[in-house]
Design a protein around this motif. Structure first.
Motif, mmCIF file in Angstrom:
data_model
loop_
_atom_site.group_PDB
_atom_site.id
_atom_site.type_symbol
_atom_site.label_atom_id
_atom_site.label_comp_id
_atom_site.label_asym_id
_atom_site.label_seq_id
_atom_site.Cartn_x
_atom_site.Cartn_y
_atom_site.Cartn_z
ATOM 1 N N GLN A 156 0.812 -1.045 -0.030
ATOM 2 C CA GLN A 156 -0.122 -0.076 0.170
ATOM 3 C C GLN A 156 0.781 1.308 0.119
ATOM 4 O O GLN A 156 1.773 1.335 0.691
ATOM 5 C CB GLN A 156 -0.876 0.010 1.325
ATOM 6 N N PHE A 157 0.587 2.031 -0.752
ATOM 7 C CA PHE A 157 1.029 3.530 -0.870
ATOM 8 C C PHE A 157 2.631 3.409 -1.634
ATOM 9 O O PHE A 157 3.322 4.538 -1.663
ATOM 10 C CB PHE A 157 1.095 4.205 0.470
ATOM 11 N N LEU A 158 2.763 2.318 -2.227
ATOM 12 C CA LEU A 158 4.150 2.118 -3.073
ATOM 13 C C LEU A 158 4.204 3.381 -4.023
ATOM 14 O O LEU A 158 3.219 3.518 -4.799
ATOM 15 C CB LEU A 158 4.219 0.785 -3.826
ATOM 16 N N ARG A 159 5.416 4.216 -4.369
ATOM 17 C CA ARG A 159 5.435 5.048 -5.391
ATOM 18 C C ARG A 159 6.260 4.970 -6.066
ATOM 19 O O ARG A 159 7.350 4.205 -5.882
ATOM 20 C CB ARG A 159 5.775 6.509 -4.624
ATOM 21 N N ILE A 160 6.024 4.969 -7.529
ATOM 22 C CA ILE A 160 6.971 4.642 -8.620
ATOM 23 C C ILE A 160 6.779 5.902 -9.706
ATOM 24 O O ILE A 160 5.802 5.914 -10.143
ATOM 25 C CB ILE A 160 6.706 3.196 -9.317
ATOM 26 N N ILE A 199 1.033 6.190 -7.577
ATOM 27 C CA ILE A 199 0.977 5.772 -6.341
ATOM 28 C C ILE A 199 -0.255 4.687 -6.179
ATOM 29 O O ILE A 199 -1.420 4.647 -6.394
ATOM 30 C CB ILE A 199 0.441 6.930 -5.476
ATOM 31 N N ALA A 200 0.263 3.447 -5.579
ATOM 32 C CA ALA A 200 -0.415 2.368 -5.521
ATOM 33 C C ALA A 200 -1.465 2.726 -4.186
ATOM 34 O O ALA A 200 -0.988 2.763 -3.017
ATOM 35 C CB ALA A 200 0.314 1.067 -5.076
ATOM 36 N N VAL A 201 -2.882 2.650 -4.377
ATOM 37 C CA VAL A 201 -3.910 3.028 -3.423
ATOM 38 C C VAL A 201 -4.898 1.919 -3.550
ATOM 39 O O VAL A 201 -5.723 1.998 -4.445
ATOM 40 C CB VAL A 201 -4.435 4.446 -3.070
#
Length: 490
Positions: free
Chosen positions: A336-340, A468-470
């Motif tokens: 959760q909330f990974l940013r790439i 952003i993974a949400v």
């Protein structure tokens, strides 16, 4: 915005090279880290080459400090991010002065150095010292001399901005310092930035061979094309809390409340444009504009016309977002909330080490992918931008100081290296209906270009994408399970 092995080229790219080393500053002192780097095509058409009649100063090239900072203590990251945004603002202001003083430059050979580059170095030196203080205040270690060495900037001529991109072509053929550097706003693109895709030799390499341990499924999330025109010029990943931190306009799909002040808490509560309401992820990219003399709503705004991003904003006619697996292993669910961030918005000055732009045309995508030029598509064919994000994760961090070192590309065989884990690879395909530009007498008419920092001259290689993974409702695990089981889901 360390990895020592070659990355696996995405299915749309051609080969890999090693990038130059990056300076890391922080609690661990002075270290060096190699980035995975993409080598990109040069076309063999021999078409549209022009010859510059004079070495016109085209833009300003400054070291990209943000990419050098790979180990900033957590307590210093917000302060450092703010100062990095100040560096970007200083460069855009200096470029604006460069562009508005062409006549003075013809009359005084030392004008650029004395009036623009010299003062810019002084401003950058003061900002870099504030970065040093921010890091040291919380106990981090900084090579002060190494940091200050990044203060000086240079200029690039029209020849350098094209030859340096790897396509071997010269500038736009405009003589004299009083001339613009192409484009509707005078900061690109130029004729050499375009190529007739039918004249380019095939350059798409075969995908890595899959084995029995691979994850062959796909998961498609349908989030629209930003028909509701959700735009801003912020970048919450790179410049949190800074309005106009990107200095160019983004399209947003998925999460609908992404701006410079968004937080993890606010993102998980917001609405989404995705059909699957569990996908609150933020998907955003620079807009594409057609430069035919028309203007758009932001013609007098920061990040828009005031910073050289002009023309009518084009909405994609298609926007496909798909997660795919690894050819050699199962995938781990995205945290959760990974940013790439994929690609590099500053390749005109940084070079192509982190470039990951892919431009093509419908009907040509499996044959030709361009990084350093925009395609001129034949009648009935549309322009396509494609992104394939980093698919290996360090298993610990949802972001890193330079927004790169916590994720990586797989190697040439499709394997993650250095203890990294395979995650679902985010891929995006954006299709635009564009009337083909016309090349005539070394000039381009009705050009199109991706938005960017004004000093980057709207080069094709500066294309990039942010994520952003949400996820809600256990969607991250659902995506990973679908891919691992070899199913096609949506």
């Amino acid at each position: 915005m360390g990895r020592n092995n070659r990355k696996r080229r995405t299915p749309l790219a051609t080969k890999a090279i090693a990038a130059s080393a990056a300076l890391a500053l922080g609690g661990g002192g002075l270290i060096w880290a190699n980035f995975y780097a993409s080598a990109h095509e040069s076309n063999n058409s021999g078409q549209n080459q022009t010859k510059a009649a004079a070495a016109t100063v085209a833009t300003i090239a400054c070291p990209d400090v943000g990419q050098k900072l790979t180990n900033v203590p957590a307590k210093a990251q917000q302060g450092v991010a703010t100062e990095l945004a100040n560096l970007d603002k200083q460069i855009t202001e200096a470029y604006a002065r460069l562009a508005s003083t062409r006549q003075a430059q013809t009359q005084d050979a030392s004008f650029v150095q004395n009036a623009i580059v010299g003062p810019l170095k002084e401003k950058r030196a003061a900002t870099l010292d504030r970065i040093r203080i921010d890091i040291q205040r919380v106990g981090g270690q900084v090579d002060a001399a190494g940091l200050q060495a990044l203060a000086a900037c240079t200029t690039m001529t029209t020849n350098q901005t094209t030859a340096g991109q790897g396509n071997g072509q010269a500038g736009n053929g405009q003589a004299g310092g009083a001339q613009n550097i192409g484009g509707q706003a005078g900061n690109g693109p130029v004729a050499a930035d375009f190529v007739d895709i039918t004249k380019v030799q095939p350059n798409v390499a075969a995908k890595p061979r899959a084995n029995g341990n691979g994850s062959k499924g796909t998961f498609v999330t349908r989030c629209g094309v930003n028909a509701n025109k959700n735009h801003n010029t912020d970048n919450v990943i790179v410049a949190p809390g800074v309005t106009n931190g990107a200095h160019h306009l983004h399209d947003y799909v998925g999460n609908q409340k992404v701006n410079a002040f968004a937080t993890n808490d606010s993102l998980i509560k917001d609405q989404t444009s995705c059909q699957n309401q569990g996908d609150l992820s933020a998907y955003y990219w620079p807009v594409v504009r057609i430069q035919d003399g028309t203007q758009d709503f932001d013609q007098n705004a920061d990040g828009g016309g005031k910073e050289g991003n002009v023309g009518k904003i084009l909405t994609p006619v298609q926007a496909q977002i798909k997660y795919v697996g690894s050819p050699t292993s199962k995938v781990t669910a995205m945290p959760q909330f990974l940013r790439i961030i994929t690609g590099d918005a500053k390749t005109t000055t940084n070079g192509l080490a982190n470039a990951n732009a892919h431009w093509s045309c419908t009907g040509f995508e499996n044959k030709v992918q361009l990084t350093t030029q925009y395609p001129i598509c034949p009648q009935g064919s549309n322009v396509v931008r494609t992104f394939a994000f980093q698919s290996c994760w360090d298993g610990k961090n949802i972001d890193s100081a330079n927004h790169r070192t916590h994720v990586a590309f797989a190697d040439a065989n499709g394997n993650c290296q250095n203890g990294f884990k395979a995650i679902p690879q985010l891929t995006m395909r954006l299709v635009y209906k564009i009337n083909p530009p016309v090349l005539q007498n070394g000039q381009v008419k009705n050009a199109y270009a991706v938005d960017g920092f004004p000093d980057q001259l709207h080069k094709a290689a500066t294309d990039h994408d942010d994520f952003i993974a949400v996820f809600k409702n256990n969607l991250a695990n659902t995506i990973a399970n679908c891919i691992n089981q070899g199913r096609q889901c949506q």
